[in-house]
Every structure is written in structure tokens, then in C-alpha cells.
Design a protein around this motif. Sequence first.
Motif, PDB file in Angstrom:
ATOM      1  N   PRO A 152      -8.990  -2.801   2.530  1.00 60.77           N
ATOM      2  CA  PRO A 152      -7.667  -3.405   2.588  1.00 60.77           C
ATOM      3  C   PRO A 152      -6.878  -3.167   1.299  1.00 60.77           C
ATOM      4  O   PRO A 152      -7.450  -3.044   0.221  1.00 60.77           O
TER       5      PRO A 152
ATOM      6  N   SER B 246      -4.073  -4.339  -1.505  1.00 54.65           N
ATOM      7  CA  SER B 246      -3.690  -5.631  -2.042  1.00 54.65           C
ATOM      8  C   SER B 246      -2.595  -5.485  -3.075  1.00 54.65           C
ATOM      9  O   SER B 246      -2.395  -4.421  -3.641  1.00 54.65           O
ATOM     10  N   MET B 247      -1.922  -6.566  -3.288  1.00 52.26           N
ATOM     11  CA  MET B 247      -0.790  -6.617  -4.192  1.00 52.26           C
ATOM     12  C   MET B 247      -1.177  -7.549  -5.329  1.00 52.26           C
ATOM     13  O   MET B 247      -1.572  -8.683  -5.090  1.00 52.26           O
TER      14      MET B 247
ATOM     15  N   ASP C 261       7.615  -7.476  -2.334  1.00 53.88           N
ATOM     16  CA  ASP C 261       7.464  -6.035  -2.113  1.00 53.88           C
ATOM     17  C   ASP C 261       8.765  -5.304  -2.462  1.00 53.88           C
ATOM     18  O   ASP C 261       8.755  -4.262  -3.105  1.00 53.88           O
TER      19      ASP C 261
ATOM     20  N   HIS D  32       4.332  -2.296   0.589  1.00 48.19           N
ATOM     21  CA  HIS D  32       4.168  -0.939   0.082  1.00 48.19           C
ATOM     22  C   HIS D  32       3.087  -0.867  -0.995  1.00 48.19           C
ATOM     23  O   HIS D  32       2.895   0.186  -1.592  1.00 48.19           O
ATOM     24  N   ALA D  33       2.441  -1.981  -1.269  1.00 44.09           N
ATOM     25  CA  ALA D  33       1.394  -1.977  -2.288  1.00 44.09           C
ATOM     26  C   ALA D  33       0.265  -1.059  -1.837  1.00 44.09           C
ATOM     27  O   ALA D  33      -0.161  -1.116  -0.694  1.00 44.09           O
ATOM     28  N   ASP D  34      -0.200  -0.191  -2.724  1.00 46.48           N
ATOM     29  CA  ASP D  34      -1.237   0.752  -2.300  1.00 46.48           C
ATOM     30  C   ASP D  34      -2.498   0.647  -3.146  1.00 46.48           C
ATOM     31  O   ASP D  34      -3.324   1.542  -3.148  1.00 46.48           O
ATOM     32  N   LYS D  35      -2.651  -0.451  -3.847  1.00 47.63           N
ATOM     33  CA  LYS D  35      -3.887  -0.660  -4.598  1.00 47.63           C
ATOM     34  C   LYS D  35      -4.958  -1.136  -3.640  1.00 47.63           C
ATOM     35  O   LYS D  35      -4.716  -2.043  -2.857  1.00 47.63           O
ATOM     36  N   THR D  36      -6.148  -0.539  -3.731  1.00 53.22           N
ATOM     37  CA  THR D  36      -7.194  -1.040  -2.854  1.00 53.22           C
ATOM     38  C   THR D  36      -7.790  -2.306  -3.464  1.00 53.22           C
ATOM     39  O   THR D  36      -7.781  -2.490  -4.673  1.00 53.22           O
ATOM     40  N   LEU D  37      -8.296  -3.120  -2.577  1.00 57.06           N
ATOM     41  CA  LEU D  37      -8.870  -4.388  -3.015  1.00 57.06           C
ATOM     42  C   LEU D  37     -10.149  -4.120  -3.807  1.00 57.06           C
ATOM     43  O   LEU D  37     -10.994  -3.356  -3.374  1.00 57.06           O
ATOM     44  N   PRO D  38     -10.313  -4.745  -4.977  1.00 58.79           N
ATOM     45  CA  PRO D  38     -11.566  -4.570  -5.722  1.00 58.79           C
ATOM     46  C   PRO D  38     -12.763  -5.066  -4.915  1.00 58.79           C
ATOM     47  O   PRO D  38     -12.602  -5.837  -3.968  1.00 58.79           O
TER      48      PRO D  38
ATOM     49  N   ASN E  10      -4.911 -11.198  -6.081  1.00 61.51           N
ATOM     50  CA  ASN E  10      -4.668 -10.021  -5.264  1.00 61.51           C
ATOM     51  C   ASN E  10      -4.295 -10.536  -3.882  1.00 61.51           C
ATOM     52  O   ASN E  10      -5.129 -11.124  -3.202  1.00 61.51           O
TER      53      ASN E  10
END
Lengths: 210, 226
Positions: free
Chosen positions: A51, A53-54, A182, B50-56, B210
Motif C-alpha cells: 500500500p 502512504s502519505m 494531496d 498522488h502519494a507514491d511512498k510505499t508503506l514501511p 503514514n
Amino acid sequence: MAEIADDGGGHKKGGKKRAKKQSTKIDMTPMVDLGFLLLTFFVLTSTFSKPKSMEISFPAPPPKDDKPVEVKNGLNIILTKDHKIFYYKGQYNAPGNAQGKPATELTETTFSPEGLHKIILEMNSYAHDEITKLENKVKNKQLADSTFKRLAMEAKGDKRSLTALIKTDDKATYKDVIDVVDELNVCMVGKYVIIDMSAPEFALLTEKIK
Amino acid sequence: MSKVKVSKGGAPSLDMTPMVDLAFLLVTFFMLTASFRMAEPVTVDPPSSHADKTLPDNTILVSIDHDGRPFFGVSNAEAKVATLMKMSGKYKVSFSEAQIKKFGGMSSFGVDIKNLPKYIDASEGERQKFKTQGVPNDSLRDPQLSDWIRFAAQETNGIYIRERDKAKEQGKDFVGEKVRYAIKADATTKYISVKSVLKTFTDMKIYRFNLITSLEGGGSKPTETK
């Protein structure tokens, strides 16, 4: 289907009697069945992407004797039921205030590119333009990535760039909040915070959505 | 080799070897890359961004469903079990050996700790139907969520430090991550319910989160309107 081929080495006409030559071919069908069964299972159960995440930071509660700071180039975004969204710029001014400033009025806008996006981009043009310039430099290899990160942070933190305050009432949905955050991220706003609405603001809002 | 043999009279035979090779190659690939999604007790459909960081990987997760009920989960199974032991001590609810073991493999849950033993024993199907108000989150009368988070944070940090020291002793590079606090709320959830969970965190001086979102379709940037 794949079958064990008939053994080629039978009795040769008139030849000596030899040991029966075993075929070296194996019937692969059950193996294929099993292979595809497992394949189907893994395709259906596996999740490809983790997933997204922000990352977001919330403010620590200010010390009790803290004076309210004046926000320069601030945008107050107020969210409420039915995905309605209002905003006003700068500080809140009560009607008939001592400084003689005009009383704050809420303006309604939308989540469309013509609405909120445009307003944010206009107010954050300094940071947006700076970062776009920096990005071009990185593209042309004139700037290292780490320097870009530092300079981008500086541009976002600059006085001329936008500070956004997101305020919600009890009926706003989580989606709206995420949408606004966002939008702020997309417009390269570095300074934003989700905080509680003040009582006069709430009164103004109730008046508006009545 | 790959010719279709039409043997006289008999059935045509086909060489399956390349097909088997391919099938097993894919099986191996999927087996190695697969990460299984645990069945969640409720469906939470996060909003898109639009956040594209994957979850740790190392997270303490609080999911909030449509009705605002909080669910709690820890990604590290070892820490999860240790957290359960501490909670069981504090709330005087005892768990059997089997229950503890089962709990380590469970995904997030949203029940009062008094009902947790029953919840763990229930089958997957029964869990879906379990009547629950989520993990109680009342900072004054019943601060279970806050306790779960606090103990889980202590445990995960403890494990992190232990592993780091162990790696240092052995002269290896340490690759672990510090625990992150993830919040996954349904798009239709009222923000006020998310806020009450956030308050639980901020009361413990945890300010960085997050927020789990799904990736919005299309490019990574929306069209510019300028």
C-alpha cells in the motif's frame, strides 16, 4: 495428450531377444496440472504492490502561554458536509475589529482543477516556480539531487510561499481531508496543518451552510 | 522435440517440457514475491492520493472503518505477542498458550480485550460476524487503544534496539527500520473519528504518521491548469 511413447525397441524381426528397452519419456501431464494449479493460486492470492502512504506530521500542542502567531500568506481551508469546501485568505478578522480590516468572509470552491487547485497554485506560486526551476536544473544535470532536496525545502519554507490551515467540522469526511492534503502536496506546499476550527469561524460556517 | 507427433493410429502426443518449465518458473516467481494479505476484519477502502511512498514494513497500524470503529494491528509478530502479554497483565485477561500463538499470526482486530480470547478462538468466518465497537478508545474511562499503542511501541522499539545491538556485535550491517505509525481510514469515514484516533496518538507525543491511501489512477502528476 502426452503419453508414454510406445517403446520403440520391440523385438527385432528375427533378432536376438534383448532386454526390453524402457522409454525415457515421462508423462508430464500431472506435473503440468500441479504447476498451473499452484500458479493460479499464487497469482490470485499475491498482492503485488504494497500500500502507498502519505507521510504527515501533526503539530504538538502549543505551550499554554504561547501567543498566537500571525500567519503570513495563509490560506484557511474549511471542510464540511456534502464535500463542500470553503476558504478565506489571511487572518480571521471579526466584524468591526479594532484594526478596521474588513470582516472575514468565506468563499465556496470545489475540488476541481479550476477550484482549489488554482487557488493554492496562485498563492504558492513562489515555491512552485522555484521548485520547477530547480527541477529543470536537476534534469539538465546542473544540480545534485541532495542539493535539490535542500533548496526545495527552503523554497517551501520561505515566507513568500503558502501556509495552509485545514479546518474541518464534525461532518467532513476523511476523503475530503486527504484530497486537500494531496492537493497541497501536488502544489508543493510545505507548510500545512490540520487544526481545529475557532468558534467565530464555526459560526461563519454554520451561517454559510444553513 | 517440439513437433506434434502424429503417431499412426494412436493419440497425438505433445512435448510438455517447455510448458512445465515455464509454469514452474512462474510458480517460483510468485512464491518468492508473494506477500499474503491477511484477511482484515472489516473492509477499509482508503481514499486515493498522488502519494507514491510505499508503506514501511515495521508499522503499528490503526484502521478506522466506515463507522469510525478503530482496529489495531502490529506488523511485527514478535512484538504483537509481547504486547498481548503486557495487555493481559494490565487488564487481567488471561490467554492460553494456543491463543497467544494464534494471535501472533492474526491481522488487525477490533474488539474489547475482554472479548479477545473468544475472538481469537473464533474461525475466520465467525470473526467477520463478531459484533464489536472496535478497540475501546476512551481516554478517561477505557483507554485500551492507547495502551495497545503504547505497549506495542515499547515492544517494537525494544526489538529494534536488540537487533541493532546484535548486528553491531556481530559486525553486520543493520537493515531494520524504526516503527512507523500508520493510519488507514475508509474514505467515507467522518474526519471526527479519525481525529479522535489521532488525538490518542498525539496525547502520547506521537506526531508523525503514514496515512495509507490508494494510488490515484493516471500519471504521477495531475495536469497543470496554468
